[in-house]
Design an enzyme around this catalytic site. Sequence first.
Site, PDB file in Angstrom:
ATOM      1  N   ARG A  31      -6.161  -1.666   9.729  1.00 38.89           N
ATOM      2  CA  ARG A  31      -4.938  -2.177  10.354  1.00 38.89           C
ATOM      3  C   ARG A  31      -3.691  -1.398   9.930  1.00 38.89           C
ATOM      4  NH1 ARG A  31      -6.543  -8.193   8.512  1.00 38.89           N
ATOM      5  NH2 ARG A  31      -7.818  -6.970   7.069  1.00 38.89           N
ATOM      6  N   LYS A  61      20.849  24.284  -9.497  1.00 36.54           N
ATOM      7  CA  LYS A  61      19.382  24.295  -9.507  1.00 36.54           C
ATOM      8  C   LYS A  61      18.878  25.076 -10.701  1.00 36.54           C
ATOM      9  CE  LYS A  61      16.893  27.399  -8.327  1.00 36.54           C
ATOM     10  NZ  LYS A  61      16.161  28.567  -7.815  1.00 36.54           N
ATOM     11  N   THR A  92     -15.961  -8.067   1.209  1.00 36.07           N
ATOM     12  CA  THR A  92     -15.505  -8.179  -0.176  1.00 36.07           C
ATOM     13  C   THR A  92     -16.630  -8.636  -1.124  1.00 36.07           C
ATOM     14  OG1 THR A  92     -14.608 -10.339   0.484  1.00 36.07           O
ATOM     15  CG2 THR A  92     -13.051  -8.536   0.301  1.00 36.07           C
ATOM     16  N   GLY A 100      -7.226 -16.439   4.148  1.00 33.07           N
ATOM     17  CA  GLY A 100      -8.218 -17.503   4.046  1.00 33.07           C
ATOM     18  C   GLY A 100      -7.529 -18.806   3.656  1.00 33.07           C
TER      19      GLY A 100
HETATM   20  C1  UD1 Z   1      -9.031 -11.398   1.920  1.00 31.79           C
HETATM   21  C2  UD1 Z   1      -9.764 -12.730   1.726  1.00 31.79           C
HETATM   22  C3  UD1 Z   1      -8.845 -13.849   2.153  1.00 31.79           C
HETATM   23  C4  UD1 Z   1      -7.587 -13.814   1.331  1.00 31.79           C
HETATM   24  C5  UD1 Z   1      -6.917 -12.439   1.434  1.00 31.79           C
HETATM   25  C6  UD1 Z   1      -5.801 -12.347   0.435  1.00 31.79           C
HETATM   26  C7  UD1 Z   1     -12.131 -12.253   2.048  1.00 31.79           C
HETATM   27  C8  UD1 Z   1     -13.290 -12.368   2.955  1.00 31.79           C
HETATM   28  N1  UD1 Z   1     -10.973 -12.720   2.506  1.00 31.79           N
HETATM   29  O1  UD1 Z   1      -8.783 -11.203   3.304  1.00 31.79           O
HETATM   30  O2  UD1 Z   1      -9.481 -15.110   1.983  1.00 31.79           O
HETATM   31  O3  UD1 Z   1      -6.706 -14.830   1.780  1.00 31.79           O
HETATM   32  O4  UD1 Z   1      -7.842 -11.393   1.144  1.00 31.79           O
HETATM   33  O5  UD1 Z   1      -5.106 -11.153   0.569  1.00 31.79           O
HETATM   34  O6  UD1 Z   1     -12.295 -11.799   0.942  1.00 31.79           O
HETATM   35  N2  UD1 Z   1     -12.548  -4.395   0.449  1.00 31.79           N
HETATM   36  C9  UD1 Z   1     -13.559  -3.621  -0.058  1.00 31.79           C
HETATM   37  N3  UD1 Z   1     -14.714  -3.502   0.646  1.00 31.79           N
HETATM   38  C10 UD1 Z   1     -14.911  -4.136   1.837  1.00 31.79           C
HETATM   39  C11 UD1 Z   1     -13.856  -4.926   2.338  1.00 31.79           C
HETATM   40  C12 UD1 Z   1     -12.675  -5.055   1.629  1.00 31.79           C
HETATM   41  O7  UD1 Z   1     -13.439  -3.033  -1.125  1.00 31.79           O
HETATM   42  O8  UD1 Z   1     -15.993  -3.980   2.403  1.00 31.79           O
HETATM   43  C13 UD1 Z   1     -11.302  -4.495  -0.316  1.00 31.79           C
HETATM   44  C14 UD1 Z   1     -10.119  -3.921   0.441  1.00 31.79           C
HETATM   45  O9  UD1 Z   1      -9.884  -2.577   0.078  1.00 31.79           O
HETATM   46  C15 UD1 Z   1      -8.957  -4.837   0.002  1.00 31.79           C
HETATM   47  C16 UD1 Z   1      -9.643  -6.125  -0.391  1.00 31.79           C
HETATM   48  O10 UD1 Z   1     -11.017  -5.848  -0.539  1.00 31.79           O
HETATM   49  O11 UD1 Z   1      -8.294  -4.309  -1.116  1.00 31.79           O
HETATM   50  C17 UD1 Z   1      -9.455  -7.237   0.605  1.00 31.79           C
HETATM   51  O12 UD1 Z   1      -9.932  -6.818   1.878  1.00 31.79           O
HETATM   52  P1  UD1 Z   1      -9.140  -7.156   3.203  1.00 31.79           P
HETATM   53  O13 UD1 Z   1      -9.879  -6.605   4.352  1.00 31.79           O
HETATM   54  O14 UD1 Z   1      -7.738  -6.790   3.047  1.00 31.79           O
HETATM   55  O15 UD1 Z   1      -9.293  -8.766   3.239  1.00 31.79           O
HETATM   56  P2  UD1 Z   1      -8.305  -9.771   3.923  1.00 31.79           P
HETATM   57  O16 UD1 Z   1      -8.579  -9.813   5.376  1.00 31.79           O
HETATM   58  O17 UD1 Z   1      -6.928  -9.505   3.496  1.00 31.79           O
HETATM   59 MG    MG Z   2      -6.003  -7.906   2.589  1.00 35.27          MG
END
Ligand code: UD1
Ligand code: MG
Length: 457
Positions: free
Chosen positions: A16, A350, A79, A140
């Site tokens: 995004r 400089k 995650t 979430g």
């Molecule tokens: C996530 C939470 C959500 C919470 C929010 C807070 C989950 C499913 N949801 O959503 O409940 O309210 O964060 O900010 O966890 N990442 C990985 N590998 C992956 C996917 C993500 O390392 O496969 C890392 C991303 O780099 C990021 C973090 O995990 O730093 C969170 O991922 P993101 O996609 O931003 O989750 P949100 O949709 O924000």
């Molecule tokens: Mg996030």
Amino acid sequence: MSQWAAVVLAAGQGKRMHSFIPKVLHPVCGKEMVRHVTDAVRQALSGPVVLVTAPGAEAVRQCLGEGFQYAVQEQPLGTGHALMQADQALKGRASNILVLYGDTPLIQGETLGRLMAQHEDSGAAVTLLTSSLVPPEGLGRIQRDVLGQVAQVVEEVEADEAQRALREVNGGMYAFRADWTWNALGRLTPSHSGEYYLTNLAAMAVREGLPVSSVTSMEEMEIFGVNTRVQLAQAERAMRERILNRWMLEGVTIIDPASTYVGAEVVIGQDTTIHPNTTLRGRTAIGQRCEVGPNSLVYDSTIGDDCKVVASMLEEAVLEDHVDIGPFSHLRPGAVVEREVHIGNFAEVKNSRLGAGTKVGHFSYIGDAQVGKNVNYAAGAITCNFDGVNKNVTEIGDDAFIGCDTMLVAPVKVGERSVTGAGAVVTKDIPSDSLAVGMPARTRKRNKQRAAENSLS
Ligand code: UD1
Ligand code: MG
């Protein structure tokens, strides 16, 4: 086995953001998001810290440097799947794991400390950090049972209308009991989107009759996560306000916080005033009782005490005490200005050192020069430091007087107490106590009396 270890998840694609650089490396107030997060973690614990990154995320390693372990998540499967990648590095090394995301730059060490304390006191399998102070969109939601205990975390994409209306959100920072968690992660099932949600561990613990606890973040925006550039700007604004408030509470006057930008790593001394429309960035340190701005940009520079910088730009420059600059001057990398120097308007300096008490009043260039003490560098004088191939050095001795519009064709030296006449084009070294005039400049022994008559102001 240490009591606590931490895992920072930073392997998401950050789709995004629509960016070529990893999301967690986007800066907030001049410091990469992930570094804000790891600094907060380091305040809270001293045990092992594992970063989960995407394959080839060398830039993240470079940004963080030593002191961390890395685990690679080959595919961004969510995650929950990301945390699983850290089990090799941590299994058997800690009894509790603090888990954070790399995209929540506003989190503070103190809050993580509270989360960890609550986790230990409650004996929970999972402790969540929640908040009701951030806009809930995209986050979430925390669903509680009739007794007020956490029942589950519902991701927005999976939430029904009633769940979406919940104001309490998941901050994305957790404390987990390690032995249970490593095992439970293997039992996660994919969500509708195909991702393994870490958040589903809360409901799993509840189903297994294990206690789930929570802590609330007290500061608005503290748990704010950045997924888009709009949110990046929102995080920036919140961080900016936090930084400015901190400096004001430590004795810095900020005339107009709305137009003042201070980087996360900047240091400012007591009784310094920052005037409107001023940006202080990078590893900048400013002393006490200074006046900076209005309309000034100071990047990676050191400013001593009692200095004044008006409507000017400093980059990788060093000012000793009692220096005044501006309006409209530019100090570039390698400018070192000793105490009580005055640099007026339209000066550029400089890679040069200016000795104590030297004056550079108007319209001038000083590049690759060593300027002595108490030199008067008059209007329009410049160092001609570049011959088209090389940058050449100019040396000016103490107490010299460089007359208006002098061209110092480097490499060249002007001796101590020597004077150049207006418009002199200096192509040869001038000995000390001499006068040089004309084009090309001819040198005469300087008679004190004549020098006085010739002196230009
Ligand atoms: C996530 C939470 C959500 C919470 C929010 C807070 C989950 C499913 N949801 O959503 O409940 O309210 O964060 O900010 O966890 N990442 C990985 N590998 C992956 C996917 C993500 O390392 O496969 C890392 C991303 O780099 C990021 C973090 O995990 O730093 C969170 O991922 P993101 O996609 O931003 O989750 P949100 O949709 O924000
Ligand atoms: Mg996030």
